[in-house]
Scaffold this motif. Structure first.
Motif, PDB file in Angstrom:
ATOM      1  N   HIS A   1     -11.639   0.083  -6.202  1.00  0.00           N
ATOM      2  CA  HIS A   1     -11.593   1.166  -5.209  1.00  0.00           C
ATOM      3  C   HIS A   1     -11.860   0.609  -3.815  1.00  0.00           C
ATOM      4  O   HIS A   1     -11.148   0.924  -2.853  1.00  0.00           O
ATOM      5  CB  HIS A   1     -12.627   2.231  -5.571  1.00  0.00           C
ATOM      6  CG  HIS A   1     -12.787   3.309  -4.546  1.00  0.00           C
ATOM      7  ND1 HIS A   1     -12.209   4.547  -4.666  1.00  0.00           N
ATOM      8  CD2 HIS A   1     -13.468   3.330  -3.371  1.00  0.00           C
ATOM      9  CE1 HIS A   1     -12.515   5.285  -3.620  1.00  0.00           C
ATOM     10  NE2 HIS A   1     -13.292   4.558  -2.816  1.00  0.00           N
TER      11      HIS A   1
ATOM     12  N   LEU B   1      -4.299  -6.471  -7.971  1.00  0.00           N
ATOM     13  CA  LEU B   1      -3.846  -5.718  -6.803  1.00  0.00           C
ATOM     14  C   LEU B   1      -3.171  -6.592  -5.756  1.00  0.00           C
ATOM     15  O   LEU B   1      -2.689  -6.071  -4.747  1.00  0.00           O
ATOM     16  CB  LEU B   1      -5.033  -4.993  -6.166  1.00  0.00           C
ATOM     17  CG  LEU B   1      -5.687  -3.892  -7.009  1.00  0.00           C
ATOM     18  CD1 LEU B   1      -6.932  -3.360  -6.318  1.00  0.00           C
ATOM     19  CD2 LEU B   1      -4.704  -2.773  -7.287  1.00  0.00           C
TER      20      LEU B   1
ATOM     21  N   LYS C   1      -6.584  -3.135   0.978  1.00  0.00           N
ATOM     22  CA  LYS C   1      -5.141  -3.146   0.722  1.00  0.00           C
ATOM     23  C   LYS C   1      -4.424  -2.160   1.639  1.00  0.00           C
ATOM     24  O   LYS C   1      -3.315  -2.443   2.116  1.00  0.00           O
ATOM     25  CB  LYS C   1      -4.881  -2.791  -0.746  1.00  0.00           C
ATOM     26  CG  LYS C   1      -3.434  -2.990  -1.185  1.00  0.00           C
ATOM     27  CD  LYS C   1      -3.088  -4.454  -1.301  1.00  0.00           C
ATOM     28  CE  LYS C   1      -1.666  -4.659  -1.794  1.00  0.00           C
ATOM     29  NZ  LYS C   1      -1.324  -6.090  -1.970  1.00  0.00           N
ATOM     30  N   CYS C   2      -5.045  -1.028   1.881  1.00  0.00           N
ATOM     31  CA  CYS C   2      -4.432   0.000   2.728  1.00  0.00           C
ATOM     32  C   CYS C   2      -4.708  -0.233   4.213  1.00  0.00           C
ATOM     33  O   CYS C   2      -4.287   0.570   5.054  1.00  0.00           O
ATOM     34  CB  CYS C   2      -4.945   1.385   2.329  1.00  0.00           C
ATOM     35  SG  CYS C   2      -4.395   1.953   0.710  1.00  0.00           S
TER      36      CYS C   2
ATOM     37  N   GLY D   1      -9.101  -1.275  -2.496  1.00  0.00           N
ATOM     38  CA  GLY D   1      -8.051  -0.376  -2.023  1.00  0.00           C
ATOM     39  C   GLY D   1      -8.152  -0.119  -0.535  1.00  0.00           C
ATOM     40  O   GLY D   1      -7.132   0.003   0.156  1.00  0.00           O
TER      41      GLY D   1
ATOM     42  N   SER E   1      -6.378   7.430  -2.046  1.00  0.00           N
ATOM     43  CA  SER E   1      -5.584   6.205  -2.198  1.00  0.00           C
ATOM     44  C   SER E   1      -6.384   5.140  -2.928  1.00  0.00           C
ATOM     45  O   SER E   1      -5.854   4.413  -3.779  1.00  0.00           O
ATOM     46  CB  SER E   1      -5.148   5.677  -0.827  1.00  0.00           C
ATOM     47  OG  SER E   1      -4.245   6.558  -0.193  1.00  0.00           O
ATOM     48  N   CYS E   2      -7.670   5.029  -2.604  1.00  0.00           N
ATOM     49  CA  CYS E   2      -8.498   3.983  -3.205  1.00  0.00           C
ATOM     50  C   CYS E   2      -8.799   4.275  -4.670  1.00  0.00           C
ATOM     51  O   CYS E   2      -8.945   3.348  -5.472  1.00  0.00           O
ATOM     52  CB  CYS E   2      -9.781   3.825  -2.404  1.00  0.00           C
ATOM     53  SG  CYS E   2      -9.458   3.255  -0.716  1.00  0.00           S
TER      54      CYS E   2
ATOM     55  N   ALA F   1      -5.950   2.848  -6.364  1.00  0.00           N
ATOM     56  CA  ALA F   1      -6.089   1.396  -6.486  1.00  0.00           C
ATOM     57  C   ALA F   1      -6.996   1.048  -7.668  1.00  0.00           C
ATOM     58  O   ALA F   1      -6.739   0.087  -8.401  1.00  0.00           O
ATOM     59  CB  ALA F   1      -6.655   0.810  -5.194  1.00  0.00           C
TER      60      ALA F   1
ATOM     61  N   SER G   1       0.817  -1.216   0.000  1.00  0.00           N
ATOM     62  CA  SER G   1       0.000   0.000   0.000  1.00  0.00           C
ATOM     63  C   SER G   1       0.848   1.261   0.000  1.00  0.00           C
ATOM     64  O   SER G   1       0.460   2.274  -0.605  1.00  0.00           O
ATOM     65  CB  SER G   1      -0.938   0.001   1.208  1.00  0.00           C
ATOM     66  OG  SER G   1      -0.204   0.015   2.423  1.00  0.00           O
TER      67      SER G   1
ATOM     68  N   ARG H   1      -0.036   4.783  -1.904  1.00  0.00           N
ATOM     69  CA  ARG H   1      -0.850   5.526  -0.948  1.00  0.00           C
ATOM     70  C   ARG H   1      -0.697   7.032  -1.155  1.00  0.00           C
ATOM     71  O   ARG H   1       0.406   7.539  -1.314  1.00  0.00           O
ATOM     72  CB  ARG H   1      -0.452   5.145   0.474  1.00  0.00           C
ATOM     73  CG  ARG H   1      -1.487   5.432   1.522  1.00  0.00           C
ATOM     74  CD  ARG H   1      -1.083   4.809   2.850  1.00  0.00           C
ATOM     75  NE  ARG H   1      -2.173   4.813   3.788  1.00  0.00           N
ATOM     76  CZ  ARG H   1      -2.483   3.785   4.552  1.00  0.00           C
ATOM     77  NH1 ARG H   1      -1.795   2.660   4.449  1.00  0.00           N
ATOM     78  NH2 ARG H   1      -3.470   3.862   5.409  1.00  0.00           N
TER      79      ARG H   1
END
Length: 291
Positions: free
Chosen positions: A130, A80, A136-137, A133, A181-182, A185, A13, A17
């Motif tokens: 999204h 991803l 992921k984050c 994301g 951030s998303c 993604a 991430s 990010r």
């Protein structure tokens, strides 16, 4: 028809990010006892209720249920390099998508039917990516509380007394930053910036009948006009007042950010370091509170 994409094996991430997300998340983590407070609030509200209510009121997507959507989920998760969560479709007139990621429980993503009717398959995959994301984050319990704030107003008695106004404002600010951030993604999964920006345009002013008439290039020009308003202190103040109570940044700002990042060295380096493969086969190229 299949199409070529780059698998981002080992993607972390911190590699994509957004700086605003990193700064806002760091600020939340520095609030003493916030994690404990969130867990107490979720316990009081009954996080199990939201999970069971979703199962009872939506349709779970899988290989035998809406398989094309399931394939879009699996492809985005593979690109991803993230575990695919449960995916549900719910009947709702407001185009929206959201994620619940409660620690110790199965994460799940929800798509509203009106959102599916508005977008092409590739754009739907951008929305799914999204939401991936967020996972992921590791936005985790912060995301769940933010979603409860936006979804529970009007449904939970005395909600305002449960969450201090200052905390609510800070959670919304964090969520707005996390959205950037998303969106990145979503771009990494679709690898087509116009797809992501088209979703944002349709969420801003689209409908099933109007969407074919929308002009993405004109929308990007609109985003640049929004930037110009902030050239003076008054313009910046007006934009701040406009967004401080929103759960998401305004669509034109998000589109502008994706337009910029898609031309950055950071984005090109991530794709260059990945592994090329072929995905698709579901006509994916054919095509919230806003997502």
């Amino acid at each position: 028809m299949s199409f070529s994409k780059t698998l981002l094996v080992g993607l972390r991430s911190e590699q994509f990010r957004h700086p605003l997300d990193l700064r806002a998340t760091t600020a939340l983590k520095q609030i003493p006892g916030l994690d404990v407070l969130i867990r107490n609030l979720l316990g009081a509200l009954g996080e199990q209720y939201f999970y069971l209510e979703n199962i009872a009121s939506g349709v779970q997507v899988g290989p035998k249920q809406l398989p094309d959507l399931h394939q879009l989920l699996l492809e985005a998760a593979e690109v991803l390099d993230v575990e695919a969560p449960q995916l549900y479709v719910r009947q709702h007139p407001v185009p929206n998508a959201y994620t619940f990621a409660m620690r110790g429980r199965q994460a799940f993503v929800v798509l509203h039917t009106s959102l599916l009717e508005l977008l092409t398959p590739e754009e739907i995959q951008a929305v799914i990516a999204h939401e991936l994301g967020h996972l992921k984050c590791e936005h985790g319990v912060y995301l769940t509380l933010a979603n409860l704030i936006t979804l529970a107003v009007g449904q939970v008695p005395n909600w305002g007394t449960l969450v201090a106004q200052s905390l609510q404002a800070q959670m919304l600010e964090w969520l707005r930053c996390a959205e950037f951030s998303c969106d990145r993604a979503a771009l990494l999964a679709t690898q087509n910036p116009r797809t992501v920006m088209s979703v944002l345009m349709k969420l801003a002013g689209g409908s099933p009948s109007l969407s074919p008439q929308l002009n993405l290039d004109a929308f990007l020009e609109q985003a640049r006009s929004y930037d110009a308003i902030g050239d003076d202190a008054l313009g910046e103040t007006l934009k701040q007042l406009q967004t401080e109570q929103l759960s998401h940044p305004v669509p034109v700002l998000r589109a502008r950010e994706i337009d910029r990042w898609s031309s950055s060295q950071n984005y090109y380096d991530l794709l260059k370091s990945g592994q090329s493969c072929y995905t698709g086969g579901t006509n994916a190229t054919g095509g919230w509170r806003n997502w």
